[in-house]
Design a protein around this motif. Sequence first.
Motif, PDB file in Angstrom:
ATOM      1  N   ARG A   1       0.830  -1.210   0.000  1.00 44.50           N
ATOM      2  CA  ARG A   1       0.000   0.000   0.000  1.00 44.50           C
ATOM      3  C   ARG A   1       0.863   1.258   0.000  1.00 44.50           C
ATOM      4  O   ARG A   1       0.594   2.211  -0.737  1.00 44.50           O
ATOM      5  CB  ARG A   1      -0.914  -0.006   1.228  1.00 44.50           C
ATOM      6  CG  ARG A   1      -1.843   1.205   1.300  1.00 44.50           C
ATOM      7  CD  ARG A   1      -2.727   1.115   2.534  1.00 44.50           C
ATOM      8  NE  ARG A   1      -1.971   1.288   3.763  1.00 44.50           N
ATOM      9  CZ  ARG A   1      -2.095   0.510   4.849  1.00 44.50           C
ATOM     10  NH1 ARG A   1      -2.935  -0.516   4.844  1.00 44.50           N
ATOM     11  NH2 ARG A   1      -1.375   0.744   5.925  1.00 44.50           N
ATOM     12  N   GLY A   2       1.917   1.248   0.801  1.00 43.94           N
ATOM     13  CA  GLY A   2       2.804   2.410   0.859  1.00 43.94           C
ATOM     14  C   GLY A   2       3.501   2.674  -0.455  1.00 43.94           C
ATOM     15  O   GLY A   2       3.632   3.836  -0.880  1.00 43.94           O
ATOM     16  N   HIS A   3       3.945   1.612  -1.139  1.00 46.77           N
ATOM     17  CA  HIS A   3       4.607   1.796  -2.436  1.00 46.77           C
ATOM     18  C   HIS A   3       3.632   2.366  -3.475  1.00 46.77           C
ATOM     19  O   HIS A   3       4.004   3.230  -4.273  1.00 46.77           O
ATOM     20  CB  HIS A   3       5.167   0.461  -2.939  1.00 46.77           C
ATOM     21  CG  HIS A   3       6.329  -0.054  -2.147  1.00 46.77           C
ATOM     22  ND1 HIS A   3       7.397   0.733  -1.779  1.00 46.77           N
ATOM     23  CD2 HIS A   3       6.591  -1.298  -1.652  1.00 46.77           C
ATOM     24  CE1 HIS A   3       8.276   0.006  -1.099  1.00 46.77           C
ATOM     25  NE2 HIS A   3       7.803  -1.225  -1.005  1.00 46.77           N
ATOM     26  N   ILE A   4       2.397   1.876  -3.459  1.00 48.92           N
ATOM     27  CA  ILE A   4       1.407   2.346  -4.437  1.00 48.92           C
ATOM     28  C   ILE A   4       1.082   3.817  -4.213  1.00 48.92           C
ATOM     29  O   ILE A   4       1.096   4.624  -5.150  1.00 48.92           O
ATOM     30  CB  ILE A   4       0.127   1.492  -4.347  1.00 48.92           C
ATOM     31  CG1 ILE A   4       0.402   0.046  -4.758  1.00 48.92           C
ATOM     32  CG2 ILE A   4      -0.985   2.094  -5.227  1.00 48.92           C
ATOM     33  CD1 ILE A   4      -0.726  -0.906  -4.427  1.00 48.92           C
ATOM     34  N   THR A   5       0.784   4.175  -2.980  1.00 48.41           N
ATOM     35  CA  THR A   5       0.414   5.570  -2.705  1.00 48.41           C
ATOM     36  C   THR A   5       1.592   6.512  -2.915  1.00 48.41           C
ATOM     37  O   THR A   5       1.411   7.647  -3.362  1.00 48.41           O
ATOM     38  CB  THR A   5      -0.138   5.720  -1.282  1.00 48.41           C
ATOM     39  OG1 THR A   5       0.813   5.211  -0.320  1.00 48.41           O
ATOM     40  CG2 THR A   5      -1.452   4.960  -1.120  1.00 48.41           C
ATOM     41  N   GLU A   6       2.810   6.048  -2.616  1.00 43.45           N
ATOM     42  CA  GLU A   6       3.982   6.895  -2.843  1.00 43.45           C
ATOM     43  C   GLU A   6       4.206   7.131  -4.335  1.00 43.45           C
ATOM     44  O   GLU A   6       4.469   8.260  -4.768  1.00 43.45           O
ATOM     45  CB  GLU A   6       5.222   6.251  -2.225  1.00 43.45           C
ATOM     46  CG  GLU A   6       6.535   6.980  -2.473  1.00 43.45           C
ATOM     47  CD  GLU A   6       6.636   8.349  -1.811  1.00 43.45           C
ATOM     48  OE1 GLU A   6       7.672   9.015  -1.995  1.00 43.45           O
ATOM     49  OE2 GLU A   6       5.684   8.764  -1.110  1.00 43.45           O
ATOM     50  N   LEU A   7       4.100   6.067  -5.134  1.00 42.50           N
ATOM     51  CA  LEU A   7       4.286   6.231  -6.569  1.00 42.50           C
ATOM     52  C   LEU A   7       3.209   7.140  -7.150  1.00 42.50           C
ATOM     53  O   LEU A   7       3.496   8.012  -7.981  1.00 42.50           O
ATOM     54  CB  LEU A   7       4.255   4.865  -7.259  1.00 42.50           C
ATOM     55  CG  LEU A   7       4.475   4.866  -8.772  1.00 42.50           C
ATOM     56  CD1 LEU A   7       5.791   5.546  -9.140  1.00 42.50           C
ATOM     57  CD2 LEU A   7       4.442   3.443  -9.307  1.00 42.50           C
ATOM     58  N   ALA A   8       1.973   6.967  -6.689  1.00 40.06           N
ATOM     59  CA  ALA A   8       0.881   7.822  -7.163  1.00 40.06           C
ATOM     60  C   ALA A   8       1.134   9.281  -6.800  1.00 40.06           C
ATOM     61  O   ALA A   8       0.896  10.189  -7.607  1.00 40.06           O
ATOM     62  CB  ALA A   8      -0.444   7.349  -6.583  1.00 40.06           C
ATOM     63  N   ARG A   9       1.635   9.513  -5.600  1.00 40.91           N
ATOM     64  CA  ARG A   9       1.927  10.883  -5.162  1.00 40.91           C
ATOM     65  C   ARG A   9       3.019  11.508  -6.029  1.00 40.91           C
ATOM     66  O   ARG A   9       2.905  12.663  -6.465  1.00 40.91           O
ATOM     67  CB  ARG A   9       2.361  10.875  -3.696  1.00 40.91           C
ATOM     68  CG  ARG A   9       2.663  12.256  -3.126  1.00 40.91           C
ATOM     69  CD  ARG A   9       3.254  12.165  -1.726  1.00 40.91           C
ATOM     70  NE  ARG A   9       4.596  11.602  -1.736  1.00 40.91           N
ATOM     71  CZ  ARG A   9       5.693  12.294  -2.012  1.00 40.91           C
ATOM     72  NH1 ARG A   9       5.617  13.591  -2.327  1.00 40.91           N
ATOM     73  NH2 ARG A   9       6.880  11.722  -1.983  1.00 40.91           N
ATOM     74  N   LEU A  10       4.070  10.757  -6.292  1.00 42.08           N
ATOM     75  CA  LEU A  10       5.189  11.288  -7.073  1.00 42.08           C
ATOM     76  C   LEU A  10       4.774  11.607  -8.500  1.00 42.08           C
ATOM     77  O   LEU A  10       5.112  12.667  -9.041  1.00 42.08           O
ATOM     78  CB  LEU A  10       6.332  10.269  -7.072  1.00 42.08           C
ATOM     79  CG  LEU A  10       7.019  10.010  -5.730  1.00 42.08           C
ATOM     80  CD1 LEU A  10       7.935   8.797  -5.835  1.00 42.08           C
ATOM     81  CD2 LEU A  10       7.782  11.231  -5.267  1.00 42.08           C
ATOM     82  N   VAL A  11       4.056  10.683  -9.115  1.00 44.71           N
ATOM     83  CA  VAL A  11       3.641  10.889 -10.505  1.00 44.71           C
ATOM     84  C   VAL A  11       2.643  12.031 -10.605  1.00 44.71           C
ATOM     85  O   VAL A  11       2.765  12.917 -11.458  1.00 44.71           O
ATOM     86  CB  VAL A  11       3.038   9.589 -11.078  1.00 44.71           C
ATOM     87  CG1 VAL A  11       2.409   9.847 -12.448  1.00 44.71           C
ATOM     88  CG2 VAL A  11       4.108   8.509 -11.186  1.00 44.71           C
ATOM     89  N   SER A  12       1.647  12.043  -9.721  1.00 43.25           N
ATOM     90  CA  SER A  12       0.583  13.046  -9.800  1.00 43.25           C
ATOM     91  C   SER A  12       1.090  14.441  -9.475  1.00 43.25           C
ATOM     92  O   SER A  12       0.642  15.422 -10.070  1.00 43.25           O
ATOM     93  CB  SER A  12      -0.555  12.675  -8.855  1.00 43.25           C
ATOM     94  OG  SER A  12      -1.068  11.400  -9.181  1.00 43.25           O
TER      95      SER A  12
END
Length: 276
Positions: free
Chosen positions: A124-135
């Motif tokens: 979950r942390g990896h997904i939300t972190e990647l989403a935050r960085l890209v967005s």
Amino acid sequence: MESDNQFRFVKSTHLPELTVLHAAMDGFSYDRHAHEEHAFGVTLTGRQDFFSSGVHHRSTPGHVIQLNPEEVHDGHSGGDEPLSYVMVYIHPRHLEPLIAEAAGIARVDDFRVRETLMRDPVLRGHITELARLVSGGTGSRIEQEQALYGIASRAARHAGQFEPDAVATRPDVLLRRARDYIHSHVASDLSLEEISEAAHLSKYHFLRLFRRQFGMTPYRYVLNCRINAARAELDTGASLSDLAYRYGFADLSHFNRRFKRVYGMTPKRYQESITR
């Protein structure tokens, strides 16, 4: 109502074939459909009700949703609270080589994760972190790559394909090569592939060994090197905005935040203090 539903797609500027969706919906229902990509999502608020793999699922906040390519599914908000979630889509031809590295095998074809709904705080942390960085458009290439490798390694674990203890021979020598490469290219937009190739390691083993050796991830190490290089130039009176651009910070505000986390003050205050 239509106004209550918001969907925002953002493509990564660093990673090919990776897209992030931020969705907020109340009263909207997806038709049954399928994607050609792997999809990794996190329910943020509300309840996400959907059909997939012949089963009806209910995802509450914190759950991870994983949908395999061509897997038919639908979805709608369940319960009384509006639903919000984030989803990362990545094409198999880009994800499967990362899965193969995590599994310690030559290649992976038609990769599938058996679990659709799971509780995995690390994933979950990896997904939300990647989403935050890209967005947010703030993540460097190596930072986004690192989050994606985290997703790949957790997916490999859930699929029962994982090499937990592979260790390269002479890791100290190989990692010193990586360290020296970083120092020689500190102002470049470094990628994990470039650094791992300098160390003659696969990207996945490089990530694991580097953190074990140096006590931080490659991204954090690169960031620290950039901050230190910028600090040395602050001593000579260099322009803050020039340094932020030269060393790959998103903007001056990003440079300020990162510098302060290391030196306890902003670059401007630091420069003023040493030039008095």
